[in-house]
Write an enzyme that holds these catalytic residues in place. Sequence first.
Site, PDB file in Angstrom:
ATOM      1  N   HIS A   1      -1.441   0.878   7.617  1.00 18.60           N
ATOM      2  CA  HIS A   1      -1.936   0.992   6.247  1.00 18.60           C
ATOM      3  C   HIS A   1      -1.698   2.416   5.747  1.00 18.60           C
ATOM      4  CE1 HIS A   1      -4.175  -0.032   2.707  1.00 18.60           C
ATOM      5  NE2 HIS A   1      -5.070   0.927   2.930  1.00 18.60           N
TER       6      HIS A   1
ATOM      7  N   CYS B   1       0.826  -1.208   0.000  1.00 18.12           N
ATOM      8  CA  CYS B   1       0.000   0.000   0.000  1.00 18.12           C
ATOM      9  C   CYS B   1       0.861   1.259   0.000  1.00 18.12           C
ATOM     10  CB  CYS B   1      -0.955  -0.016   1.187  1.00 18.12           C
ATOM     11  SG  CYS B   1      -0.143  -0.262   2.783  1.00 18.12           S
TER      12      CYS B   1
END
Length: 1049
Positions: free
Chosen positions: A351, A98
């Site tokens: 994340h 990510c």
Amino acid sequence: MAPRVQLEKAAWRWVESVRPEDIHREHIEIAYRICVPPCKRGACRRNCKGNPNCLVGIGEHAWLGEINENNFHNIDDPNSERRDKNTFVGLTNLGATCYVNTFLQVWFHNLELRRTLKHCPPTDSGVTELLGTAGNYEPRSICEHLQYLFALLQNSNRRYIDPSGLVKALGLDTGQQQDAQEFSKLFLSLLEDTLSKQKNPNLQNVIQLQFCGQMSYVTVCNQCGRASPLPSRYYELELNIQGHKNLTECVTEFLKEEKLDGDNRYFCESCESKQNATRRIKLHSLPHVLNLQLMRFVFDRQTGHKKKLNTFISFPEQLDMGPFLEGKGIKCVYELSAVLIHRGVSAYSGHYIAHVRDARTSDWYKFNDEEIEKMEGKKLQLGIEEDIAETVKSQTRKPKCSKGYHCSRNAYMLVYNGSPLSVPGFLQRLVDRDNRKFEEWCLEMADMRKQSVDKGKAKHEEVKELYELLPAEDGQQYEFVPLEWLKKWLDDSTVTKEIDNGNFLCSHGKLHPDKVGEAKRISVKAAELLFDRYGGGPRLDGSTLCEECVGQRCRVLRLKNQLAEDYKEVTNLVKGPPKSDEGYWVGKTSLRSWRQLALEQLDEDEEETKHIDGKTNGEGPEITATKENQDEDEEEMKTFNEDILCRHGGLSILESERRLMTEEVWSKLRVYFPRAPQFTQLQEPCQQCLRLEREGKENEALNRMMASEQKCSLLNLFQEKNRPTLTKWPQETDILYIVPLFFVDEWRKFIRRPTKTTPVSSVGNSLLLCPHGGFMFTHDSMLMGDAQHIALLWPGEWEVISRHFLVDQPISICRISQATPNGSSVEYTTQPELCRDCREGFIFQQQRDMREYAQATVYVRKVIDDKRVSAAPEVNVSGSEAEDEREEPVTKVDGERDPDFSQIEDGAKRQRLSDGTIGAAASPAPMASGGKSGIRRSTRHRKLRGEKALIVSANQTLKELKIQIMHAFSVAPFDQNLSIDGRCLTDDSATLGSLGVIPESVICLKADEPIADYAALDDVYQGMFLFLSFFNFFLFFLLYTLNLLYTMN
């Protein structure tokens, strides 16, 4: 409908009044439950397996209602993967990529960078001609992959694309999350190096023109005032956020003056000595794209690891950098174009997402891997991101932001920064090719959906037609089909196979009565249609009801009912002596358990024609009704009267194990055991057993005599007295003989128990030799521990051994003394001589085995102030350890062990190799061959208090071992100081094999934890201290566990 057990009892209730020879057709149909009434729809919640006429709850409800086309397929609408008009394209997260996706989206929205990269030509020569014809160009370099990725992000028809080509070219590990800020620096540096090799000068400096600014480090001497500037370039400004509230404060601290004094004084070239000075950074120029790295991830000196700062930082949508430039009065205003967010509490996991402003429309978008969300009102909205990944309630409230400003505790990079772009022809052809593949896939998926729906509609009509024909009317012909096949036929998700009735057949080739509950009775018309469409067999109609199986079951059930009465009668009859001289021998064990054996025999007779999972003749579930005080022989006995059978099949010679029964008793037992061995009173015992008994007694006498003679001849060897050793060579001889320790152990066992042990007849010295006939050990190696394999003999003892045993190869070691100018020297030689090649291979195998192991045991011992917690052995040893210590309570030497294996110190078992070799084994500590020992000394590792055993492998890292230790001792990994043999283990990424951790190693653990003087504290403060210590540890353990969960995700 009645439960299955009740249906089973009702099907065989008639056997109480009907003998097997009186069975008629009506009894057979009752046993097969032909006349049980069928269930009506809605009466049963699920299908009645005990009723062959119940056709409800087999999956028919999905076909008899209204048609729902979505039930006929499991294929999603391919158009859901299509990109909507005027939207951006997402990027697939390949596991933990990510952070890569966020930077790619930010760089894609840099229009100037995208415009310049499109002019970068392919590296292959002649590729333009290939593109015009075959169009088989594939990107190879990092620059080409980035070009292709940008082209797909601009013109792809897909909702999201796969960046694996670029990720693979970069050599990134998709399963491990890297440092995002470090990745940004390295990627731009790599891209700059790649573009610098281009012939086009506009391409060579594109990274510098976009991201590079000029600054200098200026040091001013306080003594002479001399300024020493050091020019430098920067691609981003790394701003400290600790203790600051807004971006202006962070930039100001970055440029503030730093004092150099004390040990940090500056060497002034003018003064030619170290002087106090000041140092500051001066910004001379700013890049087109200003990257500001907010240093959220910092090093924590207390824990030795990185941590994340959750400080709120305020930053403006328009940033004026003019006041920070050296040239005063210069106005340099930047527009906020991207905010990169890290969601999570740990610096090692979490994340990454990106908020990016579209340069053409000024709309803000949130890029979260495949998902893209457009912000409302062309405004940046960070509120939702600040509420995610909070494990504890924050003490800091979000400050109020004025108009044109934003606040964030998760932003780690700010990008301040300008026309629609066209894609080069060769890249557009790649995009068009990918779009064609996508359109073909959409058409294929739509066609598959249509085929599934058409197939489902056809199946729907078939089921409606056939289900109405399935019930068999009374008095009409019928057939049986498997219940499971009917369920699969009605389950559209499985492919319908042919009908298989083979598992329902008994040994007579007909339908077994016990299988009727797994089959369904259907009409002949429905059976004809099903077998014509799907095939299979064999066909089971009314003529396949097995009369033989019903009769056998009737006989067994009647005998079971009669067994209780016969048991009482036999028990009364055996109490008195036989009334006549004639009788039959019955085993006492069989007589005690004959009722249980009869039940098992009846169950076997009942199951002998039954198919269970493809097996026949009673291989079904065993009935195991145990009896109190029943010995092991009774539990293992399967056949009546087998306990008085000898191994030759005759009557056993042990009269104490059998009893004489009358003919009346035997006749009743014979009904239940028709195949049991029968011996009359006149039957003679087995003659072979009698002869062997006589020979055995003679052999025992010979063995006692042989053992007594050998013990007298080798008394010192047996009692381990006056044994020669290599550590202190005896003066009275220059030669000693060597035999395997295994031979001595086996010989001692024979001397101790000559009637229970086989005599030793030979000395297998080939075990100590290599395949070439050379000796495998040196004098020094035997001193260091290889002596565990051998025993030393005096010359006189060797003469006795040579007379009593067969020796395949004599082995000796000689001491040779030589006079030298410096005195006498001693050398040791062996006969046969040492085989050096095999010895080197043996040592290499030893070292390899110590570093290549799996599922081995190591011991972790917690110490305090370099002292072990306790030296007392663990009391609660395992059962196997206790048994090891309870072996024969006689004098044994170290090294006595399993004859087929050699137990070594590292805990691994190495099998002794035949053909003159010895299995590789690690050399343990030196062992004295001679010492006197009155008890058996075990070589097993003795666990101490405060010590725990862990299962590890050689390829396991030290970090993984620390996690195991954390669960075992409740000590956090960064508080663990591990050492082995005085060596500290510090490299967390190194494997245990490379660190020298071998099986059975003892690893010392010293924990960095406060040790309070509890005696100096009063009760109140002591209790408070314990509570706070426990609370702090629990809080840390919770955070560390969450960190592990983030890493695994």
